[in-house]
Scaffold this motif. Structure first.
Motif, PDB file in Angstrom:
ATOM      1  N   SER A  37       1.043  -0.675   0.229  1.00 17.27           N
ATOM      2  CA  SER A  37       0.048   0.041  -0.053  1.00 17.27           C
ATOM      3  C   SER A  37       0.987   1.219   0.218  1.00 17.27           C
ATOM      4  CB  SER A  37      -0.216  -0.317   1.576  1.00 17.27           C
ATOM      5  OG  SER A  37      -1.751  -1.059   1.192  1.00 17.27           O
ATOM      6  N   GLN A  38       1.774   1.072   1.199  1.00 12.75           N
ATOM      7  CA  GLN A  38       2.946   2.282   0.883  1.00 12.75           C
ATOM      8  C   GLN A  38       3.680   3.024  -0.210  1.00 12.75           C
ATOM      9  OE1 GLN A  38       5.138   1.183   4.283  1.00 12.75           O
ATOM     10  NE2 GLN A  38       3.571   2.276   5.921  1.00 12.75           N
ATOM     11  N   ALA A  39       4.441   1.653  -0.858  1.00 13.49           N
ATOM     12  CA  ALA A  39       4.436   1.315  -2.285  1.00 13.49           C
ATOM     13  C   ALA A  39       4.050   1.997  -3.832  1.00 13.49           C
ATOM     14  CB  ALA A  39       5.520   0.135  -2.640  1.00 13.49           C
ATOM     15  N   ALA A  40       2.463   1.838  -3.094  1.00 15.36           N
ATOM     16  CA  ALA A  40       1.295   2.626  -4.380  1.00 15.36           C
ATOM     17  C   ALA A  40       1.174   3.942  -4.203  1.00 15.36           C
ATOM     18  CB  ALA A  40      -0.088   1.603  -3.956  1.00 15.36           C
ATOM     19  N   GLU A  41       1.256   4.437  -2.494  1.00 11.80           N
ATOM     20  CA  GLU A  41       0.688   5.526  -2.524  1.00 11.80           C
ATOM     21  C   GLU A  41       1.731   6.559  -2.545  1.00 11.80           C
ATOM     22  OE1 GLU A  41      -1.987   7.216  -0.905  1.00 11.80           O
ATOM     23  OE2 GLU A  41      -2.793   5.963  -1.484  1.00 11.80           O
ATOM     24  N   SER A  42       3.215   5.963  -2.800  1.00 11.58           N
ATOM     25  CA  SER A  42       4.360   6.390  -3.812  1.00 11.58           C
ATOM     26  C   SER A  42       3.774   7.016  -4.801  1.00 11.58           C
ATOM     27  CB  SER A  42       5.640   5.997  -2.888  1.00 11.58           C
ATOM     28  OG  SER A  42       5.645   5.928  -1.704  1.00 11.58           O
ATOM     29  N   MET A  43       4.154   5.776  -5.408  1.00 15.75           N
ATOM     30  CA  MET A  43       3.634   5.871  -7.258  1.00 15.75           C
ATOM     31  C   MET A  43       2.695   6.726  -7.468  1.00 15.75           C
ATOM     32  SD  MET A  43       3.845   1.664  -7.775  1.00 15.75           S
ATOM     33  CE  MET A  43       3.678   1.881  -9.900  1.00 15.75           C
ATOM     34  N   VAL A  44       1.570   6.985  -7.027  1.00 16.33           N
ATOM     35  CA  VAL A  44      -0.164   7.605  -6.949  1.00 16.33           C
ATOM     36  C   VAL A  44       0.559   8.898  -6.723  1.00 16.33           C
ATOM     37  CG1 VAL A  44      -2.216   8.168  -5.939  1.00 16.33           C
ATOM     38  CG2 VAL A  44      -1.438   5.804  -6.440  1.00 16.33           C
ATOM     39  N   ASP A  45       1.689   9.603  -5.362  1.00 15.95           N
ATOM     40  CA  ASP A  45       1.959  10.940  -5.633  1.00 15.95           C
ATOM     41  C   ASP A  45       3.085  11.412  -6.651  1.00 15.95           C
ATOM     42  OD1 ASP A  45       0.537  10.771  -2.775  1.00 15.95           O
ATOM     43  OD2 ASP A  45       2.289  10.373  -1.885  1.00 15.95           O
ATOM     44  N   ASP A  46       4.022  10.468  -7.066  1.00 16.98           N
ATOM     45  CA  ASP A  46       4.391  10.487  -7.738  1.00 16.98           C
ATOM     46  C   ASP A  46       3.661  10.903  -9.640  1.00 16.98           C
ATOM     47  OD1 ASP A  46       6.897  10.280  -5.933  1.00 16.98           O
ATOM     48  OD2 ASP A  46       6.790   8.128  -7.557  1.00 16.98           O
ATOM     49  N   MET A  47       2.462  10.413  -9.657  1.00 16.26           N
ATOM     50  CA  MET A  47       1.785  10.858 -10.792  1.00 16.26           C
ATOM     51  C   MET A  47       0.975  12.291 -10.852  1.00 16.26           C
ATOM     52  SD  MET A  47       2.283   8.847 -13.873  1.00 16.26           S
ATOM     53  CE  MET A  47       0.468   9.435 -14.414  1.00 16.26           C
ATOM     54  N   ALA A  48       0.583  11.892  -9.345  1.00 10.18           N
ATOM     55  CA  ALA A  48       0.171  13.030  -9.488  1.00 10.18           C
ATOM     56  C   ALA A  48       0.757  14.707  -9.617  1.00 10.18           C
ATOM     57  CB  ALA A  48      -0.710  13.783  -8.026  1.00 10.18           C
ATOM     58  N   SER A  49       2.069  14.634  -9.034  1.00 17.38           N
ATOM     59  CA  SER A  49       3.119  15.534  -9.663  1.00 17.38           C
ATOM     60  C   SER A  49       3.231  15.200 -11.028  1.00 17.38           C
ATOM     61  CB  SER A  49       4.130  15.276  -8.985  1.00 17.38           C
ATOM     62  OG  SER A  49       4.128  15.344  -8.102  1.00 17.38           O
ATOM     63  N   LEU A  50       3.629  14.599 -11.473  1.00 17.97           N
ATOM     64  CA  LEU A  50       3.754  13.970 -12.916  1.00 17.97           C
ATOM     65  C   LEU A  50       2.841  15.211 -13.477  1.00 17.97           C
ATOM     66  CD1 LEU A  50       5.808  10.995 -13.510  1.00 17.97           C
ATOM     67  CD2 LEU A  50       6.440  12.797 -14.280  1.00 17.97           C
TER      68      LEU A  50
ATOM     69  N   HIS B 285       9.835   3.813  -7.413  1.00 17.73           N
ATOM     70  CA  HIS B 285       8.957   3.046  -6.320  1.00 17.73           C
ATOM     71  C   HIS B 285       7.892   2.239  -7.522  1.00 17.73           C
ATOM     72  CE1 HIS B 285       8.460   7.602  -4.719  1.00 17.73           C
ATOM     73  NE2 HIS B 285       9.199   6.500  -3.576  1.00 17.73           N
ATOM     74  N   THR B 286       7.896   2.145  -8.352  1.00 15.21           N
ATOM     75  CA  THR B 286       7.244   1.038  -9.510  1.00 15.21           C
ATOM     76  C   THR B 286       8.150  -0.744  -8.715  1.00 15.21           C
ATOM     77  OG1 THR B 286       6.985   2.196 -11.329  1.00 15.21           O
ATOM     78  CG2 THR B 286       6.615  -0.043 -11.159  1.00 15.21           C
ATOM     79  N   GLN B 287       9.568  -0.219  -9.204  1.00 14.95           N
ATOM     80  CA  GLN B 287      10.611  -1.359  -8.191  1.00 14.95           C
ATOM     81  C   GLN B 287      10.597  -1.914  -6.717  1.00 14.95           C
ATOM     82  OE1 GLN B 287      11.954  -3.323 -10.618  1.00 14.95           O
ATOM     83  NE2 GLN B 287      11.291  -1.553 -12.167  1.00 14.95           N
ATOM     84  N   GLU B 288       9.934  -0.366  -6.074  1.00 13.01           N
ATOM     85  CA  GLU B 288       8.761  -0.781  -4.800  1.00 13.01           C
ATOM     86  C   GLU B 288       8.083  -1.645  -4.678  1.00 13.01           C
ATOM     87  OE1 GLU B 288       9.690   2.293  -2.343  1.00 13.01           O
ATOM     88  OE2 GLU B 288      11.836   3.176  -3.344  1.00 13.01           O
ATOM     89  N   PHE B 289       7.252  -0.947  -5.285  1.00 11.48           N
ATOM     90  CA  PHE B 289       5.934  -1.993  -5.130  1.00 11.48           C
ATOM     91  C   PHE B 289       6.332  -3.074  -5.529  1.00 11.48           C
ATOM     92  CE2 PHE B 289       2.242  -3.188  -7.444  1.00 11.48           C
ATOM     93  CZ  PHE B 289       1.532  -3.389  -7.056  1.00 11.48           C
TER      94      PHE B 289
END
Length: 176
Positions: free
Chosen positions: A111-124, A153-157
């Motif tokens: 869940s944390q890795a997914a949240e980081s990915m979503v945060d990155d995508m929001a910025s992008l 973060h995708t690799q972490e996920f």
């Protein structure tokens, strides 16, 4: 001791041994049935998790493929047309929606890795919208950094999802 007592003692020992063997056999059978039921339950739980992980990861990889076309081999931006911007935006909203399922199926590391990915995508997604209006080099560098963060973060996920699925399909920690 006469023969009658020996026969009675032998019959008693045999009865006690038979009761002990039956009890042990019943206990072992119960344990085996419980182990099989737990393994089946793990397989049933792993299916929805694996599907949620796969859907989310597929969306993230599509986004990364979309964004890869805006960079040339010298890491200079190509023009971001409205079609590309809309595809990225649509994929981001899909990813954002898939996030809820990941929060439910967990575990926290995934869940944390997914949240980081979503945060990155929001910025992008925001950077792409702004960059289309004003292609400022500093903004491009920030976009590049966020894309790099998204890849990491995708690799972490992926690592967290593999670990979660391996733990579900591995041996029962209570029974070895």
């Amino acid at each position: 001791m006469d023969a009658g007592w020996v026969a009675l003692l032998g019959a008693s020992v045999t009865a006690i041994a038979a009761v002990g063997a039956a009890a042990t056999s019943g206990w072992l059978m119960h344990r085996q049935v419980r182990t099989v039921a737990r393994a089946e339950h793990r397989r049933e739980r792993a299916g929805p998790r694996e599907e949620a992980y796969e859907d989310f990861l597929q969306t993230a990889l599509v986004i990364q493929d979309y964004l890869a076309v805006i960079y040339d081999e010298n890491f200079r931006s190509r023009y971001i047309d409205s079609e590309l911007a809309e595809r990225v935006c649509h994929a981001y909203y899909r990813m954002y929606g898939q996030r809820a399922k990941l929060l439910l199926v967990g575990p926290p590391a995934v869940s944390q890795a997914a949240e980081s990915m979503v945060d990155d995508m929001a910025s992008l997604e925001l950077y792409i919208r702004v960059f289309r209006q004003a292609p400022v080099p500093a903004l491009f560098r920030r976009m590049w950094q966020r894309l790099d963060d998204l890849v990491n973060h995708t690799q972490e996920f992926i690592g967290a999802a593999r670990l979660a699925l391996d733990e579900e399909s591995g041996p029962d920690p209570l029974n070895g």
